[in-house]
Motif scaffolding. Structure first.
Motif, PDB file in Angstrom:
ATOM      1  N   GLY A   1      -6.151 -16.083  -7.080  1.00 36.65           N
ATOM      2  CA  GLY A   1      -4.968 -15.440  -7.161  1.00 36.65           C
ATOM      3  C   GLY A   1      -4.125 -15.600  -6.045  1.00 36.65           C
ATOM      4  O   GLY A   1      -4.736 -15.867  -4.894  1.00 36.65           O
ATOM      5  N   GLU A   2      -2.931 -15.261  -6.114  1.00 29.31           N
ATOM      6  CA  GLU A   2      -1.962 -14.678  -5.073  1.00 29.31           C
ATOM      7  C   GLU A   2      -1.371 -13.324  -5.160  1.00 29.31           C
ATOM      8  O   GLU A   2      -0.910 -12.981  -6.352  1.00 29.31           O
ATOM      9  N   ILE A   3      -1.328 -12.420  -3.999  1.00 24.60           N
ATOM     10  CA  ILE A   3      -0.652 -11.278  -3.936  1.00 24.60           C
ATOM     11  C   ILE A   3       0.776 -11.526  -3.675  1.00 24.60           C
ATOM     12  O   ILE A   3       1.178 -12.052  -2.551  1.00 24.60           O
ATOM     13  N   VAL A   4       1.815 -11.228  -4.766  1.00 23.70           N
ATOM     14  CA  VAL A   4       2.953 -11.358  -4.518  1.00 23.70           C
ATOM     15  C   VAL A   4       3.719 -10.369  -4.099  1.00 23.70           C
ATOM     16  O   VAL A   4       4.905 -10.178  -3.445  1.00 23.70           O
ATOM     17  N   LEU A   5       3.150  -8.949  -4.214  1.00 20.98           N
ATOM     18  CA  LEU A   5       3.669  -7.892  -3.725  1.00 20.98           C
ATOM     19  C   LEU A   5       2.788  -6.709  -3.648  1.00 20.98           C
ATOM     20  O   LEU A   5       1.809  -6.537  -4.232  1.00 20.98           O
ATOM     21  N   VAL A   6       3.012  -5.825  -2.657  1.00 25.66           N
ATOM     22  CA  VAL A   6       2.196  -4.746  -2.343  1.00 25.66           C
ATOM     23  C   VAL A   6       3.259  -3.622  -2.477  1.00 25.66           C
ATOM     24  O   VAL A   6       4.278  -3.639  -1.562  1.00 25.66           O
ATOM     25  N   ILE A   7       3.003  -2.571  -3.363  1.00 24.82           N
ATOM     26  CA  ILE A   7       3.671  -1.190  -3.305  1.00 24.82           C
ATOM     27  C   ILE A   7       2.947  -0.261  -2.964  1.00 24.82           C
ATOM     28  O   ILE A   7       1.783  -0.013  -3.208  1.00 24.82           O
ATOM     29  N   SER A   8       3.631   0.493  -1.964  1.00 28.46           N
ATOM     30  CA  SER A   8       3.152   1.888  -1.528  1.00 28.46           C
ATOM     31  C   SER A   8       3.924   2.947  -2.134  1.00 28.46           C
ATOM     32  O   SER A   8       4.872   2.963  -1.768  1.00 28.46           O
ATOM     33  N   SER A   9       3.239   4.038  -2.256  1.00 28.16           N
ATOM     34  CA  SER A   9       3.591   5.172  -2.508  1.00 28.16           C
ATOM     35  C   SER A   9       3.961   6.172  -1.362  1.00 28.16           C
ATOM     36  O   SER A   9       4.510   7.277  -1.648  1.00 28.16           O
ATOM     37  N   LYS A  10       3.475   5.788  -0.302  1.00 26.56           N
ATOM     38  CA  LYS A  10       3.780   6.646   1.021  1.00 26.56           C
ATOM     39  C   LYS A  10       4.040   5.455   1.964  1.00 26.56           C
ATOM     40  O   LYS A  10       3.661   4.485   2.245  1.00 26.56           O
ATOM     41  N   PRO A  11       5.320   5.929   2.913  1.00 30.42           N
ATOM     42  CA  PRO A  11       5.616   5.249   3.829  1.00 30.42           C
ATOM     43  C   PRO A  11       4.625   5.301   5.020  1.00 30.42           C
ATOM     44  O   PRO A  11       3.906   6.307   5.388  1.00 30.42           O
TER      45      PRO A  11
ATOM     46  N   VAL B   1      -0.414  -5.404  -5.918  1.00 26.63           N
ATOM     47  CA  VAL B   1      -1.438  -4.472  -5.456  1.00 26.63           C
ATOM     48  C   VAL B   1      -0.728  -3.122  -5.065  1.00 26.63           C
ATOM     49  O   VAL B   1       0.227  -3.282  -4.202  1.00 26.63           O
ATOM     50  N   MET B   2      -1.177  -1.906  -5.729  1.00 34.95           N
ATOM     51  CA  MET B   2      -0.403  -0.727  -5.264  1.00 34.95           C
ATOM     52  C   MET B   2      -1.367   0.263  -4.484  1.00 34.95           C
ATOM     53  O   MET B   2      -2.480   0.432  -4.627  1.00 34.95           O
ATOM     54  N   VAL B   3      -0.930   0.903  -3.583  1.00 34.91           N
ATOM     55  CA  VAL B   3      -1.494   1.620  -2.536  1.00 34.91           C
ATOM     56  C   VAL B   3      -0.920   2.672  -2.102  1.00 34.91           C
ATOM     57  O   VAL B   3       0.381   3.063  -2.359  1.00 34.91           O
ATOM     58  N   SER B   4      -1.859   3.543  -1.472  1.00 36.01           N
ATOM     59  CA  SER B   4      -1.392   4.908  -0.891  1.00 36.01           C
ATOM     60  C   SER B   4      -1.931   5.297   0.552  1.00 36.01           C
ATOM     61  O   SER B   4      -1.561   6.240   1.162  1.00 36.01           O
ATOM     62  N   GLY B   5      -2.759   4.356   1.163  1.00 30.02           N
ATOM     63  CA  GLY B   5      -3.482   4.692   2.307  1.00 30.02           C
ATOM     64  C   GLY B   5      -3.702   3.693   3.370  1.00 30.02           C
ATOM     65  O   GLY B   5      -2.993   2.743   3.237  1.00 30.02           O
ATOM     66  N   GLY B   6      -5.097   3.651   3.540  1.00 26.56           N
ATOM     67  CA  GLY B   6      -5.450   2.698   4.676  1.00 26.56           C
ATOM     68  C   GLY B   6      -5.520   1.316   4.329  1.00 26.56           C
ATOM     69  O   GLY B   6      -5.425   0.162   4.932  1.00 26.56           O
ATOM     70  N   GLY B   7      -5.795   1.206   2.823  1.00 30.37           N
ATOM     71  CA  GLY B   7      -5.499  -0.092   2.352  1.00 30.37           C
ATOM     72  C   GLY B   7      -6.978  -1.186   2.722  1.00 30.37           C
ATOM     73  O   GLY B   7      -6.832  -2.440   2.658  1.00 30.37           O
ATOM     74  N   THR B   8      -8.263  -0.488   2.689  1.00 29.08           N
ATOM     75  CA  THR B   8      -9.366  -1.241   2.592  1.00 29.08           C
ATOM     76  C   THR B   8      -9.701  -2.027   1.537  1.00 29.08           C
ATOM     77  O   THR B   8     -10.251  -3.201   1.622  1.00 29.08           O
ATOM     78  N   ASP B   9      -9.454  -1.465   0.256  1.00 24.80           N
ATOM     79  CA  ASP B   9      -9.535  -2.207  -0.941  1.00 24.80           C
ATOM     80  C   ASP B   9      -8.588  -3.248  -1.149  1.00 24.80           C
ATOM     81  O   ASP B   9      -8.990  -4.470  -1.240  1.00 24.80           O
ATOM     82  N   LEU B  10      -7.309  -3.073  -0.549  1.00 22.97           N
ATOM     83  CA  LEU B  10      -6.306  -4.267  -0.430  1.00 22.97           C
ATOM     84  C   LEU B  10      -6.779  -5.337   0.458  1.00 22.97           C
ATOM     85  O   LEU B  10      -6.955  -6.479   0.133  1.00 22.97           O
ATOM     86  N   GLN B  11      -7.504  -4.923   1.921  1.00 21.14           N
ATOM     87  CA  GLN B  11      -8.022  -5.896   2.411  1.00 21.14           C
ATOM     88  C   GLN B  11      -9.015  -6.884   1.619  1.00 21.14           C
ATOM     89  O   GLN B  11      -9.318  -8.037   2.039  1.00 21.14           O
ATOM     90  N   SER B  12     -10.038  -6.316   0.962  1.00 24.83           N
ATOM     91  CA  SER B  12     -10.812  -7.021   0.255  1.00 24.83           C
ATOM     92  C   SER B  12     -10.414  -8.122  -0.601  1.00 24.83           C
ATOM     93  O   SER B  12     -11.035  -9.185  -0.771  1.00 24.83           O
TER      94      SER B  12
END
Length: 205
Positions: free
Chosen positions: A29-39, A6-17
């Motif tokens: 499924g299984e999330i094996v990695l989250v990549i963020s474009s922002k720290p 899952v690739m994200v850039s913000g608060g991650g509400t879609d990730l949470q869903s």
């Protein structure tokens, strides 16, 4: 069970869903990695709380765009991800990533594609454009990613009425509620191999 990045850039509400959909058994499924474009974004906290490995790969950390693209591709490949979910990811993907994961990258967009989409249409800019135009309907779209901007085949869409007294914030909140429902549904179908692409049309088995 499919492995997902899952690739994200913000608060991650879609990730949470998606995290919640996996936890309650609706997504095989299984999330094996989250990549963020922002720290420092809250999506990284969500990943940590769920025990999901996460990396920050920011375009600002690379002198050349090609190196940023290469770092993303390497991380995705090393994770073993079979599918990629763009959950509020605001950076662009390279041609190499799109080709390597053709038909396996899912994006969410806060409007009814092909309206209010493409280059420059992201986040609250989308909702402001909807209100400025005087549109009576907006909504959310889940689609596969191709090399264009919001041009990939549509998996799911759901309309949201635009109310006379809507602001960017109120419209955004109602569209987000829909995203949080149809994104996990789309990911679940993907994990079950129930999405079949014929030309531009996505058939649900």
């Amino acid at each position: 069970m499919k492995k997902l990045a899952v690739m994200v850039s913000g608060g991650g509400t879609d990730l949470q869903s998606i995290i919640d959909g996996i936890a309650n058994g609706k997504i095989a499924g299984e999330i094996v990695l989250v990549i963020s474009s922002k720290p420092g974004v809250y999506a990284l906290t969500r990943a940590e709380k769920a025990g999901i490995p996460a990396k920050v790969i920011s375009p600002r950390d690379f002198a050349r765009q090609e190196d940023f693209f290469a770092a993303n591709l390497a991380a995705l490949q090393e994770s073993g991800a079979e599918g990629i979910i763009l959950a509020g990811y605001l950076s662009i993907l390279s041609k190499e990533v799109v080709e390597a994961y053709a038909g396996r990258i899912i994006n969410t967009h806060p409007a009814l594609i092909p309206s209010f989409c493409g280059k420059g249409f992201y986040g609250n800019r989308v909702h402001q454009a909807v209100l400025d135009y005087g549109a009576k309907l907006s909504g959310a779209t889940i689609h596969f990613v191709d090399e264009g901007a919001d041009t990939g085949p549509i998996i799911m869409q759901e309309a949201v009425p635009v109310l006379p007294d809507d602001t960017v914030e109120t419209l955004s909140a109602r569209v987000l509620e829909v995203e949080h429902r149809i994104l996990p549904e789309s990911v679940a179908l993907f994990c079950e191999d129930r999405l079949v692409l014929h030309g531009r049309t996505v058939h649900i088995l």
